[in-house]
Each structure stands twice: as C-alpha cells, then as structure tokens.
Scaffold this motif. Structure first.
Motif, PDB file in Angstrom:
ATOM      1  N   THR A  66     -70.245 -64.597 -52.663  1.00 27.09           N
ATOM      2  CA  THR A  66     -69.130 -64.114 -51.864  1.00 27.09           C
ATOM      3  C   THR A  66     -67.852 -64.191 -52.697  1.00 27.09           C
ATOM      4  OG1 THR A  66     -67.939 -64.421 -49.761  1.00 27.09           O
ATOM      5  CG2 THR A  66     -68.697 -66.410 -50.883  1.00 27.09           C
ATOM      6  N   SER A  67     -66.714 -64.123 -52.061  1.00 31.06           N
ATOM      7  CA  SER A  67     -65.429 -64.299 -52.749  1.00 31.06           C
ATOM      8  C   SER A  67     -64.456 -64.982 -51.802  1.00 31.06           C
ATOM      9  CB  SER A  67     -64.853 -62.950 -53.200  1.00 31.06           C
ATOM     10  OG  SER A  67     -64.520 -62.147 -52.083  1.00 31.06           O
ATOM     11  N   VAL A  68     -63.455 -65.628 -52.359  1.00 33.14           N
ATOM     12  CA  VAL A  68     -62.440 -66.319 -51.564  1.00 33.14           C
ATOM     13  C   VAL A  68     -61.066 -65.863 -52.042  1.00 33.14           C
ATOM     14  CG1 VAL A  68     -63.877 -68.340 -51.104  1.00 33.14           C
ATOM     15  CG2 VAL A  68     -62.460 -68.288 -53.149  1.00 33.14           C
ATOM     16  N   HIS A  69     -60.064 -66.067 -51.198  1.00 34.69           N
ATOM     17  CA  HIS A  69     -58.708 -65.694 -51.594  1.00 34.69           C
ATOM     18  C   HIS A  69     -57.818 -66.934 -51.636  1.00 34.69           C
ATOM     19  CE1 HIS A  69     -57.019 -66.196 -47.545  1.00 34.69           C
ATOM     20  NE2 HIS A  69     -58.109 -65.610 -47.088  1.00 34.69           N
ATOM     21  N   LEU A  70     -56.755 -66.847 -52.393  1.00 42.10           N
ATOM     22  CA  LEU A  70     -55.831 -67.973 -52.504  1.00 42.10           C
ATOM     23  C   LEU A  70     -55.209 -68.298 -51.152  1.00 42.10           C
ATOM     24  CD1 LEU A  70     -53.941 -67.050 -55.811  1.00 42.10           C
ATOM     25  CD2 LEU A  70     -55.802 -68.681 -55.519  1.00 42.10           C
ATOM     26  N   LEU A  71     -54.947 -69.576 -50.919  1.00 40.53           N
ATOM     27  CA  LEU A  71     -54.294 -70.025 -49.687  1.00 40.53           C
ATOM     28  C   LEU A  71     -52.861 -70.486 -49.954  1.00 40.53           C
ATOM     29  CD1 LEU A  71     -57.087 -72.068 -47.859  1.00 40.53           C
ATOM     30  CD2 LEU A  71     -56.494 -69.662 -47.610  1.00 40.53           C
ATOM     31  N   LEU A  72     -52.708 -71.401 -50.901  1.00 39.32           N
ATOM     32  CA  LEU A  72     -51.407 -71.975 -51.282  1.00 39.32           C
ATOM     33  C   LEU A  72     -50.766 -72.798 -50.171  1.00 39.32           C
ATOM     34  CD1 LEU A  72     -49.672 -69.099 -53.316  1.00 39.32           C
ATOM     35  CD2 LEU A  72     -51.269 -70.858 -54.092  1.00 39.32           C
ATOM     36  N   ASN A  73     -51.536 -73.165 -49.146  1.00 36.49           N
ATOM     37  CA  ASN A  73     -50.924 -73.959 -48.074  1.00 36.49           C
ATOM     38  C   ASN A  73     -50.567 -75.366 -48.542  1.00 36.49           C
ATOM     39  OD1 ASN A  73     -53.679 -74.616 -48.255  1.00 36.49           O
ATOM     40  ND2 ASN A  73     -53.789 -75.182 -46.098  1.00 36.49           N
ATOM     41  N   GLY A  74     -51.374 -75.917 -49.457  1.00 34.15           N
ATOM     42  CA  GLY A  74     -51.032 -77.231 -49.998  1.00 34.15           C
ATOM     43  C   GLY A  74     -49.769 -77.190 -50.830  1.00 34.15           C
ATOM     44  N   LEU A  75     -49.600 -76.126 -51.609  1.00 27.93           N
ATOM     45  CA  LEU A  75     -48.373 -75.955 -52.395  1.00 27.93           C
ATOM     46  C   LEU A  75     -47.161 -75.831 -51.490  1.00 27.93           C
ATOM     47  CD1 LEU A  75     -46.959 -75.425 -55.146  1.00 27.93           C
ATOM     48  CD2 LEU A  75     -47.434 -72.997 -54.780  1.00 27.93           C
ATOM     49  N   ALA A 127     -44.663 -65.520 -51.241  1.00 31.02           N
ATOM     50  CA  ALA A 127     -45.765 -65.847 -52.156  1.00 31.02           C
ATOM     51  C   ALA A 127     -47.059 -66.064 -51.374  1.00 31.02           C
ATOM     52  CB  ALA A 127     -45.419 -67.093 -52.961  1.00 31.02           C
ATOM     53  N   PHE A 128     -46.958 -66.735 -50.238  1.00 29.86           N
ATOM     54  CA  PHE A 128     -48.113 -66.970 -49.375  1.00 29.86           C
ATOM     55  C   PHE A 128     -48.675 -65.649 -48.857  1.00 29.86           C
ATOM     56  CE2 PHE A 128     -49.700 -67.536 -45.014  1.00 29.86           C
ATOM     57  CZ  PHE A 128     -50.723 -68.445 -45.218  1.00 29.86           C
ATOM     58  N   LEU A 129     -47.771 -64.727 -48.502  1.00 28.58           N
ATOM     59  CA  LEU A 129     -48.176 -63.415 -47.997  1.00 28.58           C
ATOM     60  C   LEU A 129     -48.972 -62.640 -49.040  1.00 28.58           C
ATOM     61  CD1 LEU A 129     -47.859 -61.301 -45.663  1.00 28.58           C
ATOM     62  CD2 LEU A 129     -45.807 -60.514 -46.842  1.00 28.58           C
ATOM     63  N   PRO A 139     -33.813 -70.446 -48.003  1.00 31.35           N
ATOM     64  CA  PRO A 139     -34.128 -69.563 -49.143  1.00 31.35           C
ATOM     65  C   PRO A 139     -35.453 -69.916 -49.815  1.00 31.35           C
ATOM     66  CG  PRO A 139     -31.829 -70.230 -49.200  1.00 31.35           C
ATOM     67  CD  PRO A 139     -32.484 -71.073 -48.149  1.00 31.35           C
ATOM     68  N   ARG A 140     -35.688 -71.201 -50.009  1.00 31.91           N
ATOM     69  CA  ARG A 140     -36.940 -71.643 -50.640  1.00 31.91           C
ATOM     70  C   ARG A 140     -38.134 -71.298 -49.751  1.00 31.91           C
ATOM     71  NH1 ARG A 140     -36.954 -77.767 -51.410  1.00 31.91           N
ATOM     72  NH2 ARG A 140     -34.913 -77.164 -52.199  1.00 31.91           N
ATOM     73  N   ALA A 141     -37.966 -71.519 -48.447  1.00 31.87           N
ATOM     74  CA  ALA A 141     -39.049 -71.203 -47.516  1.00 31.87           C
ATOM     75  C   ALA A 141     -39.341 -69.708 -47.502  1.00 31.87           C
ATOM     76  CB  ALA A 141     -38.694 -71.694 -46.112  1.00 31.87           C
ATOM     77  N   SER A 142     -38.304 -68.901 -47.577  1.00 35.50           N
ATOM     78  CA  SER A 142     -38.487 -67.444 -47.584  1.00 35.50           C
ATOM     79  C   SER A 142     -39.248 -66.998 -48.831  1.00 35.50           C
ATOM     80  CB  SER A 142     -37.119 -66.744 -47.531  1.00 35.50           C
ATOM     81  OG  SER A 142     -36.407 -67.112 -46.369  1.00 35.50           O
ATOM     82  N   LEU A 143     -38.878 -67.578 -49.967  1.00 35.97           N
ATOM     83  CA  LEU A 143     -39.538 -67.225 -51.226  1.00 35.97           C
ATOM     84  C   LEU A 143     -41.017 -67.593 -51.189  1.00 35.97           C
ATOM     85  CD1 LEU A 143     -39.318 -66.227 -54.172  1.00 35.97           C
ATOM     86  CD2 LEU A 143     -38.716 -68.578 -54.808  1.00 35.97           C
ATOM     87  N   LEU A 144     -41.314 -68.790 -50.715  1.00 37.54           N
ATOM     88  CA  LEU A 144     -42.702 -69.238 -50.691  1.00 37.54           C
ATOM     89  C   LEU A 144     -43.507 -68.557 -49.588  1.00 37.54           C
ATOM     90  CD1 LEU A 144     -42.198 -73.008 -51.525  1.00 37.54           C
ATOM     91  CD2 LEU A 144     -43.311 -71.279 -52.928  1.00 37.54           C
ATOM     92  N   THR A 145     -42.838 -68.127 -48.514  1.00 37.20           N
ATOM     93  CA  THR A 145     -43.528 -67.336 -47.493  1.00 37.20           C
ATOM     94  C   THR A 145     -43.999 -66.023 -48.088  1.00 37.20           C
ATOM     95  OG1 THR A 145     -42.207 -68.298 -45.697  1.00 37.20           O
ATOM     96  CG2 THR A 145     -43.309 -66.222 -45.242  1.00 37.20           C
ATOM     97  N   ALA A 151     -43.131 -71.379 -42.078  1.00 35.27           N
ATOM     98  CA  ALA A 151     -43.312 -70.411 -43.162  1.00 35.27           C
ATOM     99  C   ALA A 151     -44.713 -69.809 -43.123  1.00 35.27           C
ATOM    100  CB  ALA A 151     -43.063 -71.078 -44.508  1.00 35.27           C
ATOM    101  N   ILE A 152     -45.722 -70.651 -42.929  1.00 36.22           N
ATOM    102  CA  ILE A 152     -47.105 -70.176 -42.870  1.00 36.22           C
ATOM    103  C   ILE A 152     -47.321 -69.319 -41.628  1.00 36.22           C
ATOM    104  CG2 ILE A 152     -49.486 -70.949 -42.496  1.00 36.22           C
ATOM    105  CD1 ILE A 152     -48.870 -73.265 -44.414  1.00 36.22           C
ATOM    106  N   LEU A 153     -46.746 -69.713 -40.504  1.00 35.02           N
ATOM    107  CA  LEU A 153     -46.880 -68.937 -39.268  1.00 35.02           C
ATOM    108  C   LEU A 153     -46.304 -67.534 -39.436  1.00 35.02           C
ATOM    109  CD1 LEU A 153     -47.557 -68.666 -36.271  1.00 35.02           C
ATOM    110  CD2 LEU A 153     -45.354 -69.757 -35.753  1.00 35.02           C
ATOM    111  N   ILE A 154     -45.129 -67.441 -40.034  1.00 36.14           N
ATOM    112  CA  ILE A 154     -44.509 -66.138 -40.265  1.00 36.14           C
ATOM    113  C   ILE A 154     -45.345 -65.307 -41.238  1.00 36.14           C
ATOM    114  CG2 ILE A 154     -42.487 -64.987 -41.270  1.00 36.14           C
ATOM    115  CD1 ILE A 154     -40.819 -67.362 -40.217  1.00 36.14           C
TER     116      ILE A 154
END
Length: 213
Positions: A64-73, A50-52, A42-48, A85-88
């Motif tokens: 230029t501009s950059v977008h959030l990654l949140l991979n460290g979080l 958020a990552f999306l 469930p936690r992984a789904s929620l954060l996936t 989660a990141i792969l999905i």
C-alpha cells in the motif's frame, strides 16, 4: 489516515464532533489566556498550509502507500495552536480535495489533533533534561514526531476495526485495516527523524520559536 464519509456509524461521527468541540474549546481557552494570543497565528497559518499540502505526499510501503501527517511536528512547534490548525487543515482538505469527509471531520480531527497535543507535552518534557541542549531537543523532537503518527494510527485502527459492517467480508476488511496500519510504522520513524531535524535546526538559528510553545 483520513477516514472518508460513509465508513463510520453516525454515533461515532457525532462522538467525534463532541470530542473535537471539547478539544477546540480547550485550545482556544488556553490561547486566549496567553499574554499575546495573536503571537502564534502567523506560525500556525504557515504550518496549517504545510499540513494541508503534506497529505498529498504519498510514500509507497508495499502493498500500500501512506501519506505524511506532520501532526507531531505541529504539536511540537505550535503547542495549543496545533489542534485548531489541524482542524482547519482537515476542513479544507475535505472541501477542496475530498480528502476525508465532512461527516467524519470531527473523528479525523480527534484522531490527528489529540496526538498532536500529546506530542506537544512530549516535546515540552525536554526541559527536564535541558531545553538548550541540541541532543536533548533532537531526541524529544523525534519522540514527538513519531508519537504523533503512532497515536493517530492506533486511534484510527481502533475505530475502524471495531466498526466493520457485518454485511461485508469482515475477515478481508480486517486484514486490509491491519496492513494499512502497519504501513504507518516506517512513516512514524520518518516523521520522527524529520521533526528531530527541524527542531534541532530551529534551536540553532531561532531558539525562541521553541520556547513557551
């Protein structure tokens, strides 16, 4: 940070899928060996999710501009669940929004997923100094969030700068790559602070979410 189709040589794309396959196998193996493999889903789904969504939050960093990654979080909060989660998340970004690409999915997953796993180890190291201390948790949360972005930017830079096609203006392309990479320095600091605030808050209200991850 998302490398689209048609940018990298086929050999690099294949290598990306090999490293992603190995990292996914390792992550799933560690998950299946845990006491309750489904506990973190469930936690992984929620954060996936958020990552999306986070990839659509663009921050202007002239020119230029950059977008959030949140991979460290994700690494700090999910541990070994972070890479799948990141792969999905990257898969759905490529299919639904054409953000990134399918041929480069393995490369993008490696660029963002491996730093997430390293960020998990960084955050876990806080136990040496006292995992129940808010200041320690905040500092290591910052290091985890910042290192996730920094390592991903360095990996993307190394790939792009070494695979510039010879049939284009190499000097101009090199300048563009360097400019975009440097633009991620403010994002590194921003995500470090954001991750620090999130883990500090969780330590106060739901500390069990930070334990054992």
């Amino acid at each position: 940070m998302h490398i689209p189709d048609g940018i990298l040589p086929a050999s690099v794309c294949v290598g990306g899928y090999i490293t992603t396959g190995a990292a996914t196998w390792y992550s799933l193996r560690k998950i299946n060996r845990s006491e309750n493999p489904r506990e973190g889903i469930p936690r992984a789904s929620l954060l996936t999710a958020a990552f999306l969504v986070a990839s659509w939050v663009h921050i202007p960093v002239p020119p230029t501009s950059v977008h959030l990654l949140l991979n460290g979080l994700l690494g700090a909060l999910l541990g070994v669940y972070a890479f799948p989660a990141i792969l999905i998340g990257l898969f759905f970004q490529a299919v639904m929004f054409q953000h990134g690409g399918l041929t480069t999915l393995g490369v993008n997953a490696t660029i963002m997923g491996v730093p997430a796993m390293i960020a998990y180890l960084v955050f876990r190291a806080r136990k040496i100094f006292g995992a129940d201390k808010r200041m320690v948790t905040g500092v290591f949360g910052f290091l985890a969030g910042a290192s996730g972005v920094a390592l991903a930017a360095i990996a993307a830079f190394a790939l792009l700068i070494t695979t510039i096609p010879s049939n284009i203006d190499v000097a101009a392309e090199r300048t563009a790559i360097i400019t975009v990479t440097l633009a991620y320095i403010p994002l590194m600091l921003l995500e470090g602070v954001f991750t620090s605030l999130v883990v500090s808050f969780l330590l106060k209200v739901k500390p069990e979410l930070l334990e054992g991850r």
